[in-house]
Design a protein around this motif. Structure first.
Motif, short mmCIF file in Angstrom:
data_model
loop_
_atom_site.label_atom_id
_atom_site.label_comp_id
_atom_site.label_asym_id
_atom_site.label_seq_id
_atom_site.Cartn_x
_atom_site.Cartn_y
_atom_site.Cartn_z
N SER A 157 0.74 -1.30 0.22
CA SER A 157 0.05 0.00 -0.16
C SER A 157 0.88 1.44 0.11
O SER A 157 1.92 1.15 0.47
N LEU A 158 0.22 2.40 -0.58
CA LEU A 158 0.94 3.69 -0.69
C LEU A 158 -0.11 4.48 -0.23
O LEU A 158 -0.99 4.67 -1.12
N ASP A 159 -0.04 5.01 0.85
CA ASP A 159 -1.11 5.98 1.40
C ASP A 159 -0.52 7.31 1.99
O ASP A 159 0.35 7.37 2.93
N PRO A 160 -1.35 8.50 1.15
CA PRO A 160 -2.09 8.56 0.38
C PRO A 160 -1.58 7.96 -1.15
O PRO A 160 -0.44 8.05 -1.48
N PRO A 161 -2.46 7.57 -1.81
CA PRO A 161 -2.07 7.21 -3.19
C PRO A 161 -1.78 8.12 -4.18
O PRO A 161 -2.16 9.22 -3.96
N THR A 162 -0.83 7.64 -5.24
CA THR A 162 -0.59 8.65 -6.27
C THR A 162 -0.20 8.05 -7.34
O THR A 162 0.34 6.75 -7.17
N THR A 163 -0.51 8.36 -8.55
CA THR A 163 -0.13 7.87 -9.86
C THR A 163 1.10 8.47 -10.53
O THR A 163 1.68 7.90 -11.45
N ASP A 164 1.46 9.59 -9.97
CA ASP A 164 2.85 10.33 -10.46
C ASP A 164 3.89 9.70 -9.71
O ASP A 164 4.60 10.23 -8.86
N ILE A 165 4.18 8.49 -10.63
CA ILE A 165 5.61 7.90 -10.00
C ILE A 165 6.45 7.98 -11.11
O ILE A 165 6.06 7.37 -12.43
N LYS A 166 7.51 8.13 -10.99
CA LYS A 166 8.50 8.15 -12.42
C LYS A 166 10.01 7.44 -12.01
O LYS A 166 10.08 7.68 -10.78
N ARG A 167 10.58 7.00 -12.95
CA ARG A 167 12.09 6.36 -12.74
C ARG A 167 12.90 7.38 -13.38
O ARG A 167 12.85 7.81 -14.73
N ASP A 168 13.79 7.84 -12.66
CA ASP A 168 14.94 8.72 -13.11
C ASP A 168 16.01 8.07 -13.81
O ASP A 168 16.20 6.77 -13.68
N GLU A 169 17.22 8.76 -14.22
CA GLU A 169 18.13 8.02 -14.80
C GLU A 169 18.77 7.23 -14.19
O GLU A 169 19.73 6.40 -14.60
N ASP A 170 19.02 7.32 -12.65
CA ASP A 170 19.82 6.46 -11.72
C ASP A 170 19.11 5.32 -11.39
O ASP A 170 19.62 4.51 -10.97
N GLY A 171 17.52 5.11 -11.68
CA GLY A 171 16.96 4.00 -11.49
C GLY A 171 16.04 4.44 -10.27
O GLY A 171 15.43 3.49 -9.62
#
Length: 631
Positions: free
Chosen positions: A242-256
């Motif tokens: 679970s991730l609370d509060p939720p978010t769909t704005d998740i990204k991977r940067d160039e380091d991983g």
């Protein structure tokens, strides 16, 4: 005559005996070449990890008039318990002196073993509570060499471990034999050169974690806050519950790094809770693609002063990464006082570490190694996160917040692999090998490569209360086996508030807590009049709970706007499973594919200009027409 002769012989014998007694040499430690020593050391590990150690010595006299009076044994273990000694099956006195990372045992012999070729046999026994790490289903043994000034003629090391852990999946050096004995696995080593013995029983460790991120916006304007979630790496796989509060704005940067973004209202605070299982493996995970290094990973950064003259001087005669690693070990000393005094926030950087080699903690060991490797043109990064330890003296943690740890990794170009190493723990354990063999005790929270400071790891997001416990860790027995599950929908694209038929956005959401790699999505429609802007989409990765939005045009050859069904299927890397579904989209005329937002903007500008020109023309032409009517 005979009596006088016997008397003479007796007197001569007594004189010789006295002379012999007066010429005996007493040796107090194993620093003399007058002896030949063989040693058998047995380590018996219990289910809980406590280790019973027995050193069985045989010391042979090489001189007729020299004997051993005392013996000193130095170990790289700071905590010895229940120390005993015996010789000829008789208990003898043993004294113990402890230092920060060592223990010295001294014994005195009450009798004399005199004569060339004579052998004194004695034993030293003690318990070590934390030489072996038993965690979950994993047993890890790291046995540093004894610090003897003279080499032993032979040294046999016997490691006895509970049978339930099975055979060692990784062991160094190569054992001489492996046998079963009374529900114990007996691994025997013939030590020719003093070296650390490393043995891993179990190739996977699973942690269950609860992480808290305390976010604050103390301004009068809305702000964005970004946090680093524990990512997949070559040796680590994560599964979020679970991730609370939720978010769909998740990204991977160039380091991983996996970066989640939250919007914070003015003058508000918010706590993000993450519950996750993390699986750490000794061998690289083939499911997680390796991120190729970029030029930024050899660049100079704050704390990594690669162009500094002191750094350049060090690397001149260093040929390999191993040479650089050994230099760090030989140069820096871990400062336990610095940790006790809580002054570890003052990060010295590589040059500062060289200038203050006795003031190093994990940050300085890491920074110096990264700087030296980068100065040699070898990509290197800083890893920060959680490290499991049962002994803070042998394996200290020295980052602030929730007592985290930092260690480096470098890129092995020959094997195309990022290799983590830990010079801090190799230094504090007295030589346990953390260069050629890593362990299962390190969990990555954040990767610093492009930047030497950010992103920050979990446990560093403290808010106003610095005393919160934001990293909680237990062991788990299994890792979730999930199947990919995507939510795929569409929504109309709006330009200047207007929906354009056939212009859609494809909304792909990973509804699971695991990342999926190398996804291929295929789209098709049974409607022969429908043309899809793209029939196949490839995604290198979709992160847990992440939303990926892509353009998705649907054009009808009959120029009619209508709702149509589009079917899809998708598959992921190294999986034979195919997942199917369908979506409903609105179609539009073929011209849709040329209607980009830029083109529409240009069209509106041109249209506006034409409108203005037309309006102006009417205003001009109307007066002229009125004048012509008057004529």
């Amino acid at each position: 005559m005979t009596f006088r002769f016997l008397k003479f012989v007796l007197v001569a014998f007594l004189v010789r005996l006295v002379r012999l007694g007066l010429s005996l040499s007493i040796v107090y430690a194993q620093t003399d070449s007058s002896f030949e020593t063989t040693l058998e050391t047995t380590y018996v590990v219990s289910d809980s990890g406590t280790t019973q150690v027995t050193h069985s010595f045989s010391v042979k006299n090489l001189q007729p008039t020299t004997y051993l009076k005392e013996y000193t044994l130095s170990t790289n273990f700071p905590q010895l318990q229940n120390v005993t000694a015996s010789s000829n099956n008789q208990d003898i006195t043993a004294t113990v002196a402890h230092s920060q990372a060592k223990s010295v045992v001294g014994i005195s012999f009450p009798d004399q073993v005199v004569g060339q070729g004579k052998v004194r046999q004695f034993k030293v026994q003690y318990e070590i509570p934390n030489m072996v790490t038993v965690a979950g289903q994993v047993l890890e043994a790291q046995i540093p060499p004894l610090t003897s000034p003279n080499p032993y003629k032979s040294h046999t090391v016997i490691l006895k471990t509970p049978l339930r852990f099975g055979r060692a999946v990784r062991v160094k050096p190569e054992p001489a034999s492996i046998n079963l004995e009374n529900q114990q696995l007996v691994t025997t080593f013939n030590e020719t050169n003093p070296q650390t013995i490393s043995a891993f029983f179990g190739d996977t460790q699973i942690y269950s974690m609860t992480l808290r991120y305390n976010l604050e916006n103390n301004t009068s304007s809305p702000n964005l806050a970004q946090i680093a979630l524990p990512p997949d790496t070559s040796f680590q796989r994560v599964s979020y519950y679970s991730l609370d509060p939720p978010t769909t704005d998740i990204k991977r940067d160039e380091d991983g790094n996996w970066l989640a973004t939250y919007q914070l209202a003015p003058n508000t605070a918010q706590t993000v809770h993450l519950q996750a299982d993390i699986q750490v493996t000794l061998d690289p995970n083939s499911l997680v693609p390796m991120i190729e290094p970029t030029s930024s990973l050899t660049a100079e950064k704050k704390y990594w002063e690669t162009s500094n003259s002191a750094i350049q001087k060090v690397i001149q005669n260093k040929q390999s990464v191993g040479d650089l690693y050994q230099f760090v070990l030989q140069t820096l000393s871990y400062s336990y006082d610095k940790v006790k005094q809580n002054v570890i926030t003052n990060r010295l950087g590589a040059v500062g570490a060289l200038a203050n080699p006795n003031q190093a903690v994990c940050q300085e060991f890491t920074d110096l190694f990264i700087t030296l490797t980068r100065a040699k043109g070898i990509p290197a990064r800083r890893l920060t996160g959680y490290a499991y330890t049962q002994n803070s003296a042998l394996r200290p943690l020295s980052l602030e917040a929730d007592v985290l740890h930092a260690w480096p990794e470098y890129f092995d170009s020959e094997n195309k692999l990022w290799r983590p190493v830990d010079p801090t723990w190799e230094s504090t354990t007295g030589g346990v090998d953390y260069f050629t063999q890593f362990d299962l005790n390190h969990v990555v929270f954040a990767i610093n490569g492009k930047s030497s400071t950010t992103p920050y790891p979990a446990g560093s997001y403290k808010g106003t209360d610095l005393n919160t416990k934001d990293v909680e860790v237990t062991f788990a027995t299994s890792f979730p086996k999930l199947k990919p599950d995507l939510s795929i929908t569409t929504k109309p694209v709006k330009t200047f508030g207007l929906s354009i038929p056939g212009k859609n956005s494809l909304m792909i959401i990973n509804t699971t807590g695991q990342a999926w790699y190398d996804l291929t999505l295929t789209f098709k429609s049974a409607d022969s009049n429908l043309t899809l802007g793209q029939t196949q989409v490839f995604l290198p990765v979709i992160l847990p709970f992440q939303l990926i939005e892509l353009p998705f045009d649907t054009m009808s050859t009959n120029w009619q706007a209508s709702q149509v069904a589009v079917s899809y299927n998708f598959s992921v890397k190294d999986s034979q499973d195919s997942h199917e579904g369908s979506i409903s989209v609105q179609s539009g005329p073929p011209i849709v594919k040329y209607l980009t937002e830029q083109n529409l903007s240009i069209g509106l500008v041109i249209g506006g200009a034409v409108g203005i020109f037309g309006t102006g023309s009417l205003l001009v032409f109307r007066p002229r027409r009125k004048r012509s009517l008057r004529r």
